[in-house]
Scaffold this motif. Structure first.
Motif, PDB file in Angstrom:
ATOM      1  N   HIS A  10      14.242  15.692  -3.593  1.00  0.00           N
ATOM      2  CA  HIS A  10      14.888  14.539  -2.821  1.00  0.00           C
ATOM      3  C   HIS A  10      14.663  13.269  -3.784  1.00  0.00           C
ATOM      4  CE1 HIS A  10      14.991  11.979   0.990  1.00  0.00           C
ATOM      5  NE2 HIS A  10      15.250  11.074  -0.141  1.00  0.00           N
ATOM      6  N   HIS A  39      17.817  10.364  -5.335  1.00  0.00           N
ATOM      7  CA  HIS A  39      19.232   9.550  -5.363  1.00  0.00           C
ATOM      8  C   HIS A  39      19.439   9.427  -6.703  1.00  0.00           C
ATOM      9  CE1 HIS A  39      18.467   8.787  -1.006  1.00  0.00           C
ATOM     10  NE2 HIS A  39      17.153   8.641  -1.245  1.00  0.00           N
ATOM     11  N   LYS A  53      22.789  15.162   5.301  1.00  0.00           N
ATOM     12  CA  LYS A  53      21.757  14.323   5.402  1.00  0.00           C
ATOM     13  C   LYS A  53      21.999  13.490   6.335  1.00  0.00           C
ATOM     14  CE  LYS A  53      18.358  11.599   4.306  1.00  0.00           C
ATOM     15  NZ  LYS A  53      18.314  10.389   3.326  1.00  0.00           N
ATOM     16  N   HIS A 107      10.485  13.185   4.667  1.00  0.00           N
ATOM     17  CA  HIS A 107       9.172  12.052   4.710  1.00  0.00           C
ATOM     18  C   HIS A 107       8.187  12.575   5.536  1.00  0.00           C
ATOM     19  CE1 HIS A 107      11.892   9.532   2.285  1.00  0.00           C
ATOM     20  NE2 HIS A 107      13.064   9.696   3.185  1.00  0.00           N
ATOM     21  N   ASP A 153      11.865  11.112  -4.067  1.00  0.00           N
ATOM     22  CA  ASP A 153      12.878   9.877  -3.514  1.00  0.00           C
ATOM     23  C   ASP A 153      13.102   8.876  -4.677  1.00  0.00           C
ATOM     24  OD1 ASP A 153      14.329   8.937  -1.559  1.00  0.00           O
ATOM     25  OD2 ASP A 153      12.592   7.845  -0.392  1.00  0.00           O
TER      26      ASP A 153
HETATM   27 ZN    ZN Z   1      15.569   9.164  -0.059  1.00  0.00          ZN
END
Ligand code: ZN
Length: 490
Positions: free
Chosen positions: A60, A62, A264, A339, A401
């Motif tokens: 995960h 970005h 997503k 998460h 993340d």
């Molecule tokens: Zn994220």
């Protein structure tokens, strides 16, 4: 043979070193060291008894945001909004050239501040630094909140200055990223090299963009150090479907490195913003934010399932996690809960029962331990419940993340095993996992085997016996991704 990795020890292999013969992107042979002769064309690397494991997958990230993040002012140490504004004033005053782009800072946690920050505070910082009218945007640590001044609100079409959350915040972040688009490849290349240096051979990208085509372009331009699972957002689903993509589709002209991932979706907000959807109220009231109304999530997921897409479903609070699992069950969709920071005891076994993965980000447990002690004081024994999820048979997948936490699998592994990263006591240690569980949740493939992918990280230390600082800072000597050397230290 194209590459010979010589003299490595395998975690589950014999004590004596072995050699790995790589052919293209596969491991062709594993043999006692010295038995294989490389041939004239093969590249040979000598590892002198170091430890080889499968390459590390960050499930995960970005990625574009992470690449840019490395160049932004960090205000995470601010104890009040005034501290952040002062750090921004100092940074603005030290700029040699007056920039016309927005000034972007990152990392604040307003849940820990005693009062809400204002746009006027940022205007004051700009004025004091001799840059009256400069647009300033500050992105929160969890990315779900932005704090901006009037000039930035006008520039990026935001409804007002001050604090914005959720969709309004994401819209500003995307507009900021569009403005900063130039020079992106250089930043992406540096971030890829940094990831390879930590043993990373694969990422799942959840950038809010048309990720399959973004990465196809990057691969063509030589930005090919990792395998990419390119997730898709609802905004780009029609485009993906029109290209005949579905989950698992290998994107053409990417050397087989880019695969279409999940759709997503968001079920709720985030903890720091007090928008994570919970069964019990927050101390100041409110139970968080539900992105979908009754029955809507299930319908969207059933549509994704019919189109051949699995779903990566963001759910942080325990009520959101319950609704996420309900929606997987009702829609028949496959995929992951992303998460899962708070899980009701009754929902723990449902991950395994439904075959839904738990895609979790262990470094957040340490970033958020103080916020959790304050906002979820009555339920912190159920927060970041990696041990409980593992015990209930959930398939754990670790990620960073990034840019919320650094793109570094050793932070996640160490955080999940030790539940501390400094001299503080382990936090809620009953929810720790074993090192074996942490490694399995971080590897891109289950083991190094003949015929398996040539995605390999070679480590200076045996991670099973390394202490916390060694594990967190694990020294990676060599990384091989899809049969190519992407990092080596000698
Ligand atoms: Zn994220």
């Amino acid at each position: 043979m194209t590459l010979l990795v010589r003299g490595v020890r395998l975690l589950d292999g014999p004590d004596a070193p072995v050699d790995l013969a790589i052919e293209g992107d596969r491991i062709a042979r594993i043999a006692p060291s010295g038995e294989l002769s490389p041939g004239a064309d093969a590249q040979v690397v000598e590892l002198e008894g170091r430890w080889a494991t499968p390459g590390y997958a960050d499930h995960h990230v970005h990625f574009t945001m992470w690449a840019k993040h490395l160049s932004r002012l960090d205000v995470s140490a601010a104890r009040e909004p005034e501290d952040a504004a002062e750090a921004i004033r100092v940074a603005l005053a030290s700029e040699h050239v007056v920039e016309h782009t927005a000034f972007v800072a990152r990392g604040f946690q307003d849940a820990l501040w005693s009062h809400e920050p204002t746009g006027a505070l940022l205007d004051g910082a700009a004025l004091a630094a001799g840059q009256d009218g400069r647009a300033i945007v500050v992105v929160s640590h969890d990315l779900h909140t932005v704090w901006l001044n009037e000039a930035a609100a006008q520039r990026f079409g935001a409804p007002r200055a001050g604090v914005l959350r959720e969709d309004a915040a994401f819209a500003v972040e995307q507009a900021v990223d569009r403005e900063a688009g130039e020079g992106e490849d250089e930043l992406v290349g540096a971030a890829l090299a940094a990831a390879a240096a930590r043993g990373v051979t694969a990422i799942t990208d959840l950038e809010m963009a048309d990720n399959p085509s973004v990465w196809a372009g990057r691969i063509r331009r030589g930005l090919d150090a990792v395998r990419v699972t390119a997730n898709v957002y609802p905004e780009h689903l029609a485009l993906s479907v029109a290209r005949r993509e579905r989950t698992g589709t290998v994107v053409p002209d990417t050397e087989g490195l880019v695969t279409v991932g999940s759709l997503k979706l968001f079920a709720d907000g985030a903890l720091n913003s007090r928008t994570a959807l919970c069964h019990e109220p927050y101390p100041g009231g409110g139970r968080g934010h539900a992105v979908y109304g009754e029955g809507e999530l299930e319908a969207v997921m059933a549509d994704a399932h019919a189109k051949g897409f699995s779903v990566a479903l963001h759910a942080i609070g325990d009520l959101a996690v319950q609704r996420a699992l309900d929606a997987f069950e009702a829609s028949g969709a496959r995929g992951t809960v992303e998460h899962a920071q708070l899980v009701a005891p009754g929902d723990l076994p449902r991950f395994a029962e439904l075959g839904v993965g738990a895609s979790v980000h262990p470094e957040h447990a340490l970033d958020d331990r103080d916020v959790t002690d304050s906002l979820w004081a009555d339920r912190k024994s159920r927060a970041f419940p990696y041990g409980a999820l593992a015990d209930a048979g959930a398939a754990l997948q670790f990620g960073s993340d990034a840019p919320v936490a650094p793109l570094d699998p050793w932070f996640a592994i160490s955080a999940a095993v030790h539940r501390t990263r400094d001299l503080r006591e382990p936090w809620e240690p009953a929810n720790a996992v074993s090192i074996e569980q942490a490694l399995a949740a971080s590897w891109g493939s289950p083991a190094l085997v003949e015929g398996g992918p040539a995605d390999i990280a070679v480590l200076d230390d045996d991670p099973r016996t390394a202490d916390m600082p060694t594990l967190r800072g694990m020294y990676v000597a060599l990384t091989v991704s899809a049969g190519r050397v992407t990092h080596r230290t000698y």
